[in-house]
Design a protein around this motif. Structure first.
Motif, PDB file in Angstrom:
ATOM      1  N   VAL A   1      11.126   4.499   1.134  1.00  0.00           N
ATOM      2  CA  VAL A   1      10.079   5.053   0.265  1.00  0.00           C
ATOM      3  C   VAL A   1       9.930   6.578   0.399  1.00  0.00           C
ATOM      4  CG1 VAL A   1       7.631   4.947  -0.350  1.00  0.00           C
ATOM      5  CG2 VAL A   1       8.862   2.851   0.242  1.00  0.00           C
ATOM      6  N   PRO A   2       9.784   7.141   1.609  1.00  0.00           N
ATOM      7  CA  PRO A   2       9.620   8.600   1.698  1.00  0.00           C
ATOM      8  C   PRO A   2      10.768   9.405   1.083  1.00  0.00           C
ATOM      9  CG  PRO A   2       8.962   7.563   3.745  1.00  0.00           C
ATOM     10  CD  PRO A   2       9.619   6.496   2.934  1.00  0.00           C
ATOM     11  N   PRO A   3      12.048   9.078   1.355  1.00  0.00           N
ATOM     12  CA  PRO A   3      13.112   9.875   0.727  1.00  0.00           C
ATOM     13  C   PRO A   3      13.159   9.736  -0.797  1.00  0.00           C
ATOM     14  CG  PRO A   3      14.043   8.049   1.998  1.00  0.00           C
ATOM     15  CD  PRO A   3      12.608   8.146   2.347  1.00  0.00           C
ATOM     16  N   ILE A   4      12.861   8.544  -1.320  1.00  0.00           N
ATOM     17  CA  ILE A   4      12.817   8.387  -2.779  1.00  0.00           C
ATOM     18  C   ILE A   4      11.697   9.247  -3.353  1.00  0.00           C
ATOM     19  CG2 ILE A   4      12.370   6.778  -4.672  1.00  0.00           C
ATOM     20  CD1 ILE A   4      13.673   4.582  -2.981  1.00  0.00           C
ATOM     21  N   LEU A   5      10.531   9.197  -2.723  1.00  0.00           N
ATOM     22  CA  LEU A   5       9.393  10.000  -3.160  1.00  0.00           C
ATOM     23  C   LEU A   5       9.735  11.490  -3.138  1.00  0.00           C
ATOM     24  CD1 LEU A   5       6.358  10.380  -3.846  1.00  0.00           C
ATOM     25  CD2 LEU A   5       5.909  10.317  -1.383  1.00  0.00           C
ATOM     26  N   LEU A   6      10.299  11.954  -2.037  1.00  0.00           N
ATOM     27  CA  LEU A   6      10.632  13.376  -1.894  1.00  0.00           C
ATOM     28  C   LEU A   6      11.689  13.799  -2.906  1.00  0.00           C
ATOM     29  CD1 LEU A   6      10.189  15.969  -0.309  1.00  0.00           C
ATOM     30  CD2 LEU A   6      11.946  15.215   1.310  1.00  0.00           C
ATOM     31  N   LEU A   7      12.691  12.960  -3.116  1.00  0.00           N
ATOM     32  CA  LEU A   7      13.763  13.294  -4.056  1.00  0.00           C
ATOM     33  C   LEU A   7      13.226  13.433  -5.483  1.00  0.00           C
ATOM     34  CD1 LEU A   7      16.785  13.740  -4.529  1.00  0.00           C
ATOM     35  CD2 LEU A   7      17.024  11.261  -4.817  1.00  0.00           C
TER      36      LEU A   7
ATOM     37  N   ASN B   1       0.823  -1.207   0.000  1.00  0.00           N
ATOM     38  CA  ASN B   1       0.000   0.000   0.000  1.00  0.00           C
ATOM     39  C   ASN B   1       0.857   1.257   0.000  1.00  0.00           C
ATOM     40  OD1 ASN B   1      -2.487  -1.260  -0.051  1.00  0.00           O
ATOM     41  ND2 ASN B   1      -2.662  -1.357   2.163  1.00  0.00           N
ATOM     42  N   LEU B   2       1.941   1.240   0.770  1.00  0.00           N
ATOM     43  CA  LEU B   2       2.820   2.402   0.843  1.00  0.00           C
ATOM     44  C   LEU B   2       3.458   2.683  -0.506  1.00  0.00           C
ATOM     45  CD1 LEU B   2       4.313   4.604   2.396  1.00  0.00           C
ATOM     46  CD2 LEU B   2       6.022   2.897   3.050  1.00  0.00           C
ATOM     47  N   VAL B   3       3.990   1.651  -1.153  1.00  0.00           N
ATOM     48  CA  VAL B   3       4.664   1.833  -2.444  1.00  0.00           C
ATOM     49  C   VAL B   3       3.679   2.280  -3.517  1.00  0.00           C
ATOM     50  CG1 VAL B   3       5.889   0.650  -4.297  1.00  0.00           C
ATOM     51  CG2 VAL B   3       6.527   0.228  -1.922  1.00  0.00           C
ATOM     52  N   VAL B   4       2.560   1.564  -3.639  1.00  0.00           N
ATOM     53  CA  VAL B   4       1.576   1.902  -4.673  1.00  0.00           C
ATOM     54  C   VAL B   4       0.959   3.276  -4.394  1.00  0.00           C
ATOM     55  CG1 VAL B   4      -0.618   1.242  -5.722  1.00  0.00           C
ATOM     56  CG2 VAL B   4       1.081  -0.505  -5.176  1.00  0.00           C
ATOM     57  N   GLY B   5       0.621   3.531  -3.140  1.00  0.00           N
ATOM     58  CA  GLY B   5       0.033   4.825  -2.786  1.00  0.00           C
ATOM     59  C   GLY B   5       0.995   5.975  -3.030  1.00  0.00           C
ATOM     60  N   ALA B   6       2.262   5.786  -2.664  1.00  0.00           N
ATOM     61  CA  ALA B   6       3.263   6.830  -2.886  1.00  0.00           C
ATOM     62  C   ALA B   6       3.476   7.076  -4.373  1.00  0.00           C
ATOM     63  CB  ALA B   6       4.585   6.444  -2.227  1.00  0.00           C
ATOM     64  N   GLY B   7       3.482   5.994  -5.158  1.00  0.00           N
ATOM     65  CA  GLY B   7       3.637   6.143  -6.602  1.00  0.00           C
ATOM     66  C   GLY B   7       2.486   6.895  -7.228  1.00  0.00           C
ATOM     67  N   MET B   8       1.252   6.579  -6.827  1.00  0.00           N
ATOM     68  CA  MET B   8       0.080   7.275  -7.347  1.00  0.00           C
ATOM     69  C   MET B   8       0.080   8.736  -6.922  1.00  0.00           C
ATOM     70  SD  MET B   8      -2.879   4.381  -6.795  1.00  0.00           S
ATOM     71  CE  MET B   8      -4.147   5.456  -7.465  1.00  0.00           C
TER      72      MET B   8
ATOM     73  N   GLY C   1       7.910   8.140 -12.995  1.00  0.00           N
ATOM     74  CA  GLY C   1       7.541   6.778 -12.631  1.00  0.00           C
ATOM     75  C   GLY C   1       8.748   5.858 -12.594  1.00  0.00           C
ATOM     76  N   LEU C   2       9.609   5.986 -13.608  1.00  0.00           N
ATOM     77  CA  LEU C   2      10.826   5.173 -13.633  1.00  0.00           C
ATOM     78  C   LEU C   2      11.762   5.558 -12.485  1.00  0.00           C
ATOM     79  CD1 LEU C   2      11.588   5.123 -17.476  1.00  0.00           C
ATOM     80  CD2 LEU C   2      10.830   3.200 -16.066  1.00  0.00           C
ATOM     81  N   ALA C   3      11.903   6.858 -12.240  1.00  0.00           N
ATOM     82  CA  ALA C   3      12.792   7.338 -11.177  1.00  0.00           C
ATOM     83  C   ALA C   3      12.332   6.861  -9.804  1.00  0.00           C
ATOM     84  CB  ALA C   3      12.870   8.862 -11.198  1.00  0.00           C
ATOM     85  N   PHE C   4      11.024   6.640  -9.656  1.00  0.00           N
ATOM     86  CA  PHE C   4      10.507   6.175  -8.369  1.00  0.00           C
ATOM     87  C   PHE C   4      10.513   4.657  -8.264  1.00  0.00           C
ATOM     88  CE2 PHE C   4       6.908   4.745  -5.739  1.00  0.00           C
ATOM     89  CZ  PHE C   4       7.267   5.316  -4.526  1.00  0.00           C
ATOM     90  N   PHE C   5       9.967   3.982  -9.282  1.00  0.00           N
ATOM     91  CA  PHE C   5       9.754   2.540  -9.171  1.00  0.00           C
ATOM     92  C   PHE C   5      11.005   1.703  -9.430  1.00  0.00           C
ATOM     93  CE2 PHE C   5       5.291   3.860  -9.770  1.00  0.00           C
ATOM     94  CZ  PHE C   5       4.740   3.193  -8.684  1.00  0.00           C
ATOM     95  N   VAL C   6      11.949   2.208 -10.217  1.00  0.00           N
ATOM     96  CA  VAL C   6      13.178   1.436 -10.463  1.00  0.00           C
ATOM     97  C   VAL C   6      13.974   1.240  -9.170  1.00  0.00           C
ATOM     98  CG1 VAL C   6      15.419   1.452 -11.620  1.00  0.00           C
ATOM     99  CG2 VAL C   6      13.341   1.944 -12.920  1.00  0.00           C
ATOM    100  N   PRO C   7      14.227   2.311  -8.384  1.00  0.00           N
ATOM    101  CA  PRO C   7      14.906   2.091  -7.097  1.00  0.00           C
ATOM    102  C   PRO C   7      14.102   1.181  -6.154  1.00  0.00           C
ATOM    103  CG  PRO C   7      14.970   4.407  -7.678  1.00  0.00           C
ATOM    104  CD  PRO C   7      14.036   3.747  -8.639  1.00  0.00           C
ATOM    105  N   ILE C   8      12.776   1.338  -6.168  1.00  0.00           N
ATOM    106  CA  ILE C   8      11.926   0.489  -5.338  1.00  0.00           C
ATOM    107  C   ILE C   8      12.134  -0.981  -5.698  1.00  0.00           C
ATOM    108  CG2 ILE C   8       9.538  -0.169  -4.835  1.00  0.00           C
ATOM    109  CD1 ILE C   8      10.281   2.445  -3.517  1.00  0.00           C
TER     110      ILE C   8
END
Length: 225
Positions: free
Chosen positions: A159-165, A35-42, A191-198
Protein backbone atom coordinates in the motif's frame (compact mmCIF):
# COMPACT_ATOMS: atom_id res chain seq x y z
CA UNK A 1 -13.21 3.84 10.85
CA UNK A 2 -15.37 5.00 13.74
CA UNK A 3 -18.25 2.84 12.53
CA UNK A 4 -15.91 -0.16 12.45
CA UNK A 5 -14.83 0.53 16.03
CA UNK A 6 -18.45 0.62 17.19
CA UNK A 7 -19.23 -2.64 15.42
CA UNK A 8 -16.01 -4.33 16.56
CA UNK A 9 -16.56 -3.64 20.26
CA UNK A 10 -19.17 -6.36 20.99
CA UNK A 11 -17.39 -8.84 18.70
CA UNK A 12 -14.05 -8.35 20.43
CA UNK A 13 -15.72 -8.62 23.85
CA UNK A 14 -17.25 -11.93 22.74
CA UNK A 15 -13.84 -13.19 21.63
CA UNK A 16 -12.39 -12.29 25.03
CA UNK A 17 -15.23 -14.15 26.76
CA UNK A 18 -14.73 -17.29 24.65
CA UNK A 19 -10.93 -16.87 24.72
CA UNK A 20 -10.70 -17.07 20.91
CA UNK A 21 -7.50 -15.10 20.42
CA UNK A 22 -6.98 -16.60 16.98
CA UNK A 23 -10.26 -15.11 15.74
CA UNK A 24 -9.46 -11.81 17.43
CA UNK A 25 -6.08 -11.75 15.71
CA UNK A 26 -7.74 -12.39 12.34
CA UNK A 27 -10.26 -9.59 12.94
CA UNK A 28 -7.43 -7.29 14.07
CA UNK A 29 -5.58 -7.87 10.79
CA UNK A 30 -8.67 -7.54 8.59
CA UNK A 31 -9.67 -4.26 10.25
CA UNK A 32 -6.14 -2.93 9.86
CA UNK A 33 -5.95 -3.85 6.18
CA UNK A 34 -9.34 -2.36 5.27
CA UNK A 35 -8.61 0.83 7.24
CA UNK A 36 -5.18 1.17 5.65
CA UNK A 37 -6.48 0.81 2.08
CA UNK A 38 -9.54 3.03 2.53
CA UNK A 39 -7.62 5.61 4.56
CA UNK A 40 -4.76 5.72 2.06
CA UNK A 41 -7.21 6.10 -0.81
CA UNK A 42 -9.03 8.98 0.89
CA UNK A 43 -5.74 10.65 1.80
CA UNK A 44 -4.56 10.32 -1.81
CA UNK A 45 -7.69 11.80 -3.37
CA UNK A 46 -7.70 14.78 -1.00
CA UNK A 47 -3.96 15.45 -1.23
CA UNK A 48 -3.78 15.49 -5.04
CA UNK A 49 -6.72 17.91 -5.20
CA UNK A 50 -5.72 20.12 -2.29
CA UNK A 51 -4.31 22.95 -4.40
CA UNK A 52 -7.51 23.03 -6.44
CA UNK A 53 -9.67 22.96 -3.32
CA UNK A 54 -7.78 25.91 -1.85
CA UNK A 55 -8.81 27.98 -4.87
CA UNK A 56 -12.33 28.06 -3.42
CA UNK A 57 -11.03 29.47 -0.12
CA UNK A 58 -9.35 32.69 1.00
CA UNK A 59 -5.65 32.80 0.06
CA UNK A 60 -4.42 32.45 3.65
CA UNK A 61 -5.97 28.97 3.88
CA UNK A 62 -3.28 27.65 1.52
CA UNK A 63 -0.89 27.74 4.48
CA UNK A 64 -2.77 24.75 5.83
CA UNK A 65 -1.55 22.41 3.08
CA UNK A 66 1.14 20.81 5.20
CA UNK A 67 -1.12 20.84 8.23
CA UNK A 68 -3.32 18.43 6.29
CA UNK A 69 -0.26 16.40 5.28
CA UNK A 70 0.93 15.84 8.84
CA UNK A 71 -2.50 15.37 10.39
CA UNK A 72 -3.54 13.10 7.51
CA UNK A 73 -0.49 10.88 7.91
CA UNK A 74 -1.04 10.70 11.65
CA UNK A 75 -4.68 9.72 11.19
CA UNK A 76 -3.71 7.19 8.51
CA UNK A 77 -1.36 5.48 10.97
CA UNK A 78 -4.14 5.58 13.55
CA UNK A 79 -6.50 3.86 11.11
CA UNK A 80 -3.87 1.31 10.05
CA UNK A 81 -3.39 0.38 13.70
CA UNK A 82 -6.86 -1.11 13.43
CA UNK A 83 -8.89 -1.87 16.52
CA UNK A 84 -6.02 -1.93 19.01
CA UNK A 85 -7.85 0.49 21.33
CA UNK A 86 -11.00 -1.62 21.28
CA UNK A 87 -9.03 -4.78 22.02
CA UNK A 88 -7.17 -3.19 24.90
CA UNK A 89 -10.23 -1.49 26.43
CA UNK A 90 -12.27 -4.71 26.42
CA UNK A 91 -9.46 -6.76 27.94
CA UNK A 92 -8.55 -7.26 31.60
CA UNK A 93 -5.65 -4.85 31.05
CA UNK A 94 -7.95 -1.94 30.19
CA UNK A 95 -6.40 0.24 32.91
CA UNK A 96 -3.14 0.30 30.95
CA UNK A 97 -4.88 2.31 28.24
CA UNK A 98 -5.45 5.08 30.78
CA UNK A 99 -1.69 5.29 31.26
CA UNK A 100 -1.15 5.44 27.51
CA UNK A 101 -3.82 8.14 27.14
CA UNK A 102 -2.36 10.19 30.00
CA UNK A 103 1.08 9.88 28.46
CA UNK A 104 -0.33 10.95 25.12
CA UNK A 105 -1.80 14.12 26.64
CA UNK A 106 1.47 15.02 28.36
CA UNK A 107 3.55 14.30 25.24
CA UNK A 108 1.18 16.31 23.02
CA UNK A 109 1.33 19.35 25.31
CA UNK A 110 5.13 19.23 25.54
CA UNK A 111 5.49 18.69 21.78
CA UNK A 112 3.21 21.65 21.08
CA UNK A 113 5.17 23.85 23.48
CA UNK A 114 8.39 22.89 21.72
CA UNK A 115 7.27 22.97 18.07
CA UNK A 116 4.68 25.75 17.80
CA UNK A 117 7.16 28.58 18.60
CA UNK A 118 9.49 27.26 15.87
CA UNK A 119 7.06 26.17 13.15
CA UNK A 120 3.71 27.73 14.02
CA UNK A 121 0.61 25.85 12.88
CA UNK A 122 2.77 23.24 11.11
CA UNK A 123 4.47 22.57 14.42
CA UNK A 124 1.12 21.83 16.04
CA UNK A 125 0.31 19.42 13.20
CA UNK A 126 3.67 17.65 13.57
CA UNK A 127 3.09 17.35 17.31
CA UNK A 128 -0.32 15.76 16.75
CA UNK A 129 1.05 13.40 14.10
CA UNK A 130 3.93 12.30 16.31
CA UNK A 131 1.59 11.78 19.26
CA UNK A 132 -0.76 9.57 17.24
CA UNK A 133 2.09 7.48 15.86
CA UNK A 134 3.72 7.02 19.27
CA UNK A 135 0.39 6.29 20.97
CA UNK A 136 -0.50 3.55 18.50
CA UNK A 137 3.03 2.14 18.51
CA UNK A 138 2.86 1.65 22.29
CA UNK A 139 -0.55 0.01 22.05
CA UNK A 140 0.58 -2.36 19.28
CA UNK A 141 3.75 -3.35 21.13
CA UNK A 142 1.86 -3.89 24.39
CA UNK A 143 -0.80 -6.08 22.77
CA UNK A 144 1.84 -8.13 21.02
CA UNK A 145 3.90 -8.66 24.18
CA UNK A 146 0.86 -9.51 26.30
CA UNK A 147 -1.35 -11.46 23.90
CA UNK A 148 0.86 -12.19 20.86
CA UNK A 149 -1.47 -10.51 18.38
CA UNK A 150 -0.67 -7.71 15.93
CA UNK A 151 -2.50 -5.93 13.08
CA UNK A 152 -0.03 -6.36 10.24
CA UNK A 153 0.12 -8.62 7.19
CA UNK A 154 2.87 -8.81 4.57
CA UNK A 155 0.50 -7.80 1.75
CA UNK A 156 -0.06 -4.46 3.48
CA UNK A 157 3.50 -3.54 2.46
CA UNK A 158 2.20 -2.91 -1.08
CA UNK A 159 0.00 0.00 0.00
CA UNK A 160 2.60 2.70 0.89
CA UNK A 161 4.66 2.34 -2.33
CA UNK A 162 1.52 2.33 -4.49
CA UNK A 163 0.27 5.43 -2.68
CA UNK A 164 3.62 7.21 -3.02
CA UNK A 165 3.99 6.28 -6.69
CA UNK A 166 0.54 7.62 -7.60
CA UNK A 167 1.24 10.85 -5.70
CA UNK A 168 4.56 11.31 -7.52
CA UNK A 169 3.09 10.62 -10.96
CA UNK A 170 0.14 12.91 -10.29
CA UNK A 171 2.50 15.64 -9.13
CA UNK A 172 4.15 15.73 -12.56
CA UNK A 173 0.89 16.10 -14.47
CA UNK A 174 -0.32 19.52 -15.53
CA UNK A 175 -3.54 21.09 -14.31
CA UNK A 176 -6.56 22.01 -16.41
CA UNK A 177 -7.81 25.59 -16.49
CA UNK A 178 -11.25 24.43 -15.41
CA UNK A 179 -10.87 23.59 -11.72
CA UNK A 180 -13.96 21.37 -11.56
CA UNK A 181 -12.83 19.34 -14.58
CA UNK A 182 -9.32 19.07 -13.15
CA UNK A 183 -10.62 17.73 -9.82
CA UNK A 184 -12.94 15.25 -11.53
CA UNK A 185 -10.36 13.87 -13.99
CA UNK A 186 -7.53 13.83 -11.44
CA UNK A 187 -9.74 12.01 -8.92
CA UNK A 188 -10.87 9.37 -11.41
CA UNK A 189 -7.42 8.65 -12.84
CA UNK A 190 -5.62 8.65 -9.48
CA UNK A 191 -8.38 6.54 -7.92
CA UNK A 192 -8.06 3.93 -10.65
CA UNK A 193 -4.24 4.01 -10.46
CA UNK A 194 -4.44 3.32 -6.73
CA UNK A 195 -7.38 0.95 -6.33
CA UNK A 196 -6.88 -1.23 -9.43
CA UNK A 197 -3.48 -2.55 -8.23
CA UNK A 198 -4.95 -2.95 -4.74
CA UNK A 199 -7.73 -5.09 -6.23
CA UNK A 200 -5.54 -7.32 -8.40
CA UNK A 201 -2.93 -7.79 -5.67
CA UNK A 202 -5.80 -8.98 -3.44
CA UNK A 203 -4.57 -6.94 -0.51
CA UNK A 204 -7.97 -6.94 1.19
CA UNK A 205 -10.39 -9.82 0.70
CA UNK A 206 -13.21 -7.70 2.12
CA UNK A 207 -12.65 -4.87 -0.34
CA UNK A 208 -12.36 -7.30 -3.25
CA UNK A 209 -15.60 -8.96 -2.21
CA UNK A 210 -17.35 -5.59 -2.03
CA UNK A 211 -16.04 -4.62 -5.49
CA UNK A 212 -17.10 -7.97 -6.99
CA UNK A 213 -20.58 -7.66 -5.48
CA UNK A 214 -20.94 -4.09 -6.76
CA UNK A 215 -19.80 -5.05 -10.25
CA UNK A 216 -22.18 -8.00 -10.27
CA UNK A 217 -25.13 -5.78 -9.30
CA UNK A 218 -24.18 -3.23 -11.95
CA UNK A 219 -23.84 -5.95 -14.59
CA UNK A 220 -27.25 -7.41 -13.75
CA UNK A 221 -28.81 -3.93 -13.89
CA UNK A 222 -27.31 -3.29 -17.33
CA UNK A 223 -28.53 -6.64 -18.62
CA UNK A 224 -32.09 -5.86 -17.46
CA UNK A 225 -31.93 -2.48 -19.17
Amino acid sequence: YRSMLRVAGPIVALFWKSKELDKMDALYKKASTVNLVVGAGMFLLIWINLDSLFQFMPAEYAAGKYVFLFLGLGRLVDMAAGINGTILLTSKRYKVDLLFTSGLVVFTVLANLALIPMFGINGAAVASMTSLILFNFLRIVYLYRQFHIHPFESKQLWVPPILLLVIIITGFTGRLDNTFADIAIRTILAGLAFFVPIYFLKISDEINQWVNTTLSIAQNWLIKK
